[in-house]
Design a protein around this motif. Sequence first.
Motif, PDB file in Angstrom:
ATOM      1  N   GLU A 161      -7.288 -24.185 -38.399  1.00 20.50           N
ATOM      2  CA  GLU A 161      -6.868 -23.984 -37.010  1.00 20.50           C
ATOM      3  C   GLU A 161      -8.030 -23.500 -36.139  1.00 20.50           C
ATOM      4  O   GLU A 161      -8.172 -23.940 -34.993  1.00 20.50           O
ATOM      5  CB  GLU A 161      -5.725 -22.985 -36.972  1.00 20.50           C
ATOM      6  N   ALA A 162      -8.854 -22.626 -36.668  1.00 22.34           N
ATOM      7  CA  ALA A 162     -10.020 -22.154 -35.913  1.00 22.34           C
ATOM      8  C   ALA A 162     -10.960 -23.317 -35.603  1.00 22.34           C
ATOM      9  O   ALA A 162     -11.486 -23.423 -34.481  1.00 22.34           O
ATOM     10  CB  ALA A 162     -10.756 -21.064 -36.685  1.00 22.34           C
ATOM     11  N   LEU A 163     -11.158 -24.193 -36.573  1.00 21.00           N
ATOM     12  CA  LEU A 163     -12.001 -25.372 -36.338  1.00 21.00           C
ATOM     13  C   LEU A 163     -11.373 -26.303 -35.305  1.00 21.00           C
ATOM     14  O   LEU A 163     -12.063 -26.834 -34.431  1.00 21.00           O
ATOM     15  CB  LEU A 163     -12.247 -26.117 -37.649  1.00 21.00           C
ATOM     16  N   LEU A 164     -10.065 -26.488 -35.395  1.00 24.52           N
ATOM     17  CA  LEU A 164      -9.362 -27.317 -34.415  1.00 24.52           C
ATOM     18  C   LEU A 164      -9.509 -26.746 -33.011  1.00 24.52           C
ATOM     19  O   LEU A 164      -9.762 -27.487 -32.052  1.00 24.52           O
ATOM     20  CB  LEU A 164      -7.875 -27.428 -34.779  1.00 24.52           C
ATOM     21  N   ILE A 165      -9.393 -25.448 -32.874  1.00 25.95           N
ATOM     22  CA  ILE A 165      -9.533 -24.806 -31.567  1.00 25.95           C
ATOM     23  C   ILE A 165     -10.933 -25.030 -31.006  1.00 25.95           C
ATOM     24  O   ILE A 165     -11.104 -25.316 -29.822  1.00 25.95           O
ATOM     25  CB  ILE A 165      -9.194 -23.302 -31.663  1.00 25.95           C
ATOM     26  N   MET A 166     -11.934 -24.920 -31.868  1.00 24.36           N
ATOM     27  CA  MET A 166     -13.306 -25.136 -31.420  1.00 24.36           C
ATOM     28  C   MET A 166     -13.501 -26.567 -30.907  1.00 24.36           C
ATOM     29  O   MET A 166     -14.041 -26.784 -29.816  1.00 24.36           O
ATOM     30  CB  MET A 166     -14.300 -24.863 -32.545  1.00 24.36           C
ATOM     31  N   PHE A 167     -13.038 -27.548 -31.675  1.00 23.41           N
ATOM     32  CA  PHE A 167     -13.199 -28.939 -31.263  1.00 23.41           C
ATOM     33  C   PHE A 167     -12.370 -29.257 -30.016  1.00 23.41           C
ATOM     34  O   PHE A 167     -12.801 -30.006 -29.144  1.00 23.41           O
ATOM     35  CB  PHE A 167     -12.860 -29.892 -32.407  1.00 23.41           C
ATOM     36  N   ALA A 168     -11.176 -28.671 -29.940  1.00 21.55           N
ATOM     37  CA  ALA A 168     -10.333 -28.882 -28.753  1.00 21.55           C
ATOM     38  C   ALA A 168     -10.991 -28.284 -27.514  1.00 21.55           C
ATOM     39  O   ALA A 168     -10.905 -28.858 -26.422  1.00 21.55           O
ATOM     40  CB  ALA A 168      -8.953 -28.276 -28.984  1.00 21.55           C
ATOM     41  N   ALA A 169     -11.649 -27.155 -27.677  1.00 17.90           N
ATOM     42  CA  ALA A 169     -12.344 -26.537 -26.542  1.00 17.90           C
ATOM     43  C   ALA A 169     -13.484 -27.429 -26.053  1.00 17.90           C
ATOM     44  O   ALA A 169     -13.688 -27.571 -24.842  1.00 17.90           O
ATOM     45  CB  ALA A 169     -12.870 -25.160 -26.931  1.00 17.90           C
ATOM     46  N   LEU A 170     -14.203 -28.031 -26.988  1.00 18.31           N
ATOM     47  CA  LEU A 170     -15.274 -28.944 -26.604  1.00 18.31           C
ATOM     48  C   LEU A 170     -14.737 -30.112 -25.770  1.00 18.31           C
ATOM     49  O   LEU A 170     -15.345 -30.514 -24.779  1.00 18.31           O
ATOM     50  CB  LEU A 170     -15.985 -29.485 -27.850  1.00 18.31           C
ATOM     51  N   VAL A 171     -13.596 -30.637 -26.173  1.00 18.31           N
ATOM     52  CA  VAL A 171     -12.991 -31.742 -25.438  1.00 18.31           C
ATOM     53  C   VAL A 171     -12.431 -31.259 -24.104  1.00 18.31           C
ATOM     54  O   VAL A 171     -12.605 -31.912 -23.071  1.00 18.31           O
ATOM     55  CB  VAL A 171     -11.885 -32.411 -26.294  1.00 18.31           C
ATOM     56  N   ALA A 172     -11.760 -30.113 -24.124  1.00 13.91           N
ATOM     57  CA  ALA A 172     -11.120 -29.596 -22.906  1.00 13.91           C
ATOM     58  C   ALA A 172     -12.133 -29.274 -21.814  1.00 13.91           C
ATOM     59  O   ALA A 172     -11.828 -29.423 -20.628  1.00 13.91           O
ATOM     60  CB  ALA A 172     -10.288 -28.360 -23.238  1.00 13.91           C
ATOM     61  N   VAL A 173     -13.325 -28.857 -22.182  1.00 13.41           N
ATOM     62  CA  VAL A 173     -14.355 -28.549 -21.190  1.00 13.41           C
ATOM     63  C   VAL A 173     -14.659 -29.779 -20.338  1.00 13.41           C
ATOM     64  O   VAL A 173     -14.875 -29.682 -19.133  1.00 13.41           O
ATOM     65  CB  VAL A 173     -15.637 -28.012 -21.880  1.00 13.41           C
ATOM     66  N   HIS A 174     -14.636 -30.942 -20.977  1.00 16.30           N
ATOM     67  CA  HIS A 174     -14.990 -32.174 -20.269  1.00 16.30           C
ATOM     68  C   HIS A 174     -13.794 -32.865 -19.629  1.00 16.30           C
ATOM     69  O   HIS A 174     -13.965 -33.599 -18.653  1.00 16.30           O
ATOM     70  CB  HIS A 174     -15.706 -33.148 -21.216  1.00 16.30           C
ATOM     71  N   LEU A 175     -12.593 -32.673 -20.154  1.00 11.41           N
ATOM     72  CA  LEU A 175     -11.441 -33.423 -19.661  1.00 11.41           C
ATOM     73  C   LEU A 175     -10.482 -32.642 -18.770  1.00 11.41           C
ATOM     74  O   LEU A 175      -9.615 -33.239 -18.150  1.00 11.41           O
ATOM     75  CB  LEU A 175     -10.647 -33.989 -20.846  1.00 11.41           C
ATOM     76  N   SER A 176     -10.600 -31.330 -18.726  1.00  7.29           N
ATOM     77  CA  SER A 176      -9.633 -30.564 -17.937  1.00  7.29           C
ATOM     78  C   SER A 176     -10.280 -29.989 -16.688  1.00  7.29           C
ATOM     79  O   SER A 176     -11.495 -29.931 -16.557  1.00  7.29           O
ATOM     80  CB  SER A 176      -9.006 -29.456 -18.779  1.00  7.29           C
ATOM     81  N   SER A 177      -9.419 -29.536 -15.788  1.00  9.45           N
ATOM     82  CA  SER A 177      -9.913 -28.946 -14.545  1.00  9.45           C
ATOM     83  C   SER A 177     -10.110 -27.433 -14.660  1.00  9.45           C
ATOM     84  O   SER A 177     -10.549 -26.788 -13.719  1.00  9.45           O
ATOM     85  CB  SER A 177      -8.924 -29.244 -13.422  1.00  9.45           C
ATOM     86  N   VAL A 178      -9.796 -26.885 -15.823  1.00 12.89           N
ATOM     87  CA  VAL A 178      -9.977 -25.449 -16.066  1.00 12.89           C
ATOM     88  C   VAL A 178     -11.466 -25.186 -16.274  1.00 12.89           C
ATOM     89  O   VAL A 178     -12.175 -25.991 -16.883  1.00 12.89           O
ATOM     90  CB  VAL A 178      -9.158 -25.001 -17.303  1.00 12.89           C
ATOM     91  N   SER A 179     -11.942 -24.053 -15.778  1.00 12.78           N
ATOM     92  CA  SER A 179     -13.377 -23.752 -15.889  1.00 12.78           C
ATOM     93  C   SER A 179     -13.803 -23.589 -17.350  1.00 12.78           C
ATOM     94  O   SER A 179     -13.027 -23.154 -18.202  1.00 12.78           O
ATOM     95  CB  SER A 179     -13.715 -22.479 -15.109  1.00 12.78           C
ATOM     96  N   ALA A 180     -15.030 -23.948 -17.615  1.00 15.73           N
ATOM     97  CA  ALA A 180     -15.567 -23.866 -18.979  1.00 15.73           C
ATOM     98  C   ALA A 180     -15.556 -22.430 -19.486  1.00 15.73           C
ATOM     99  O   ALA A 180     -15.267 -22.186 -20.671  1.00 15.73           O
ATOM    100  CB  ALA A 180     -16.973 -24.434 -19.024  1.00 15.73           C
TER     101      ALA A 180
END
Length: 117
Positions: A12-31
Amino acid sequence: MRTLCSSTLIGEALLIMFAALVAVHLSSVSAGTIWTVSGIAMVLCVLLCGMINRPGAVAIGWALQLGLIASGLVLPTMYGLGLVFAGLWWCSVHYGRKIDVLKAQRAAASTASAVSV
């Protein structure tokens, strides 16, 4: 239970890390917000691995699962992945407890046979 739950939490920790990498580029929430929330969740996952046998640890694990599902608000793919990890968490807790009971029974039987000899 410790081994099963810990491996789920590390995944789960690894999934969160990879999801954060994707979310930084695809979401409107600040990095900064994404990395702060994700970092806290990742650290909590890793710390919980060492405390899984303590009272309340399983409940904290369930809170992490709910948080992972809720992260679908930022990255919709996380709804599905959160449900998958919630299922893995349930299996880890459920079957881990069964394994602990079997280990205790086996240890008791081994001790009883050693004493009778």
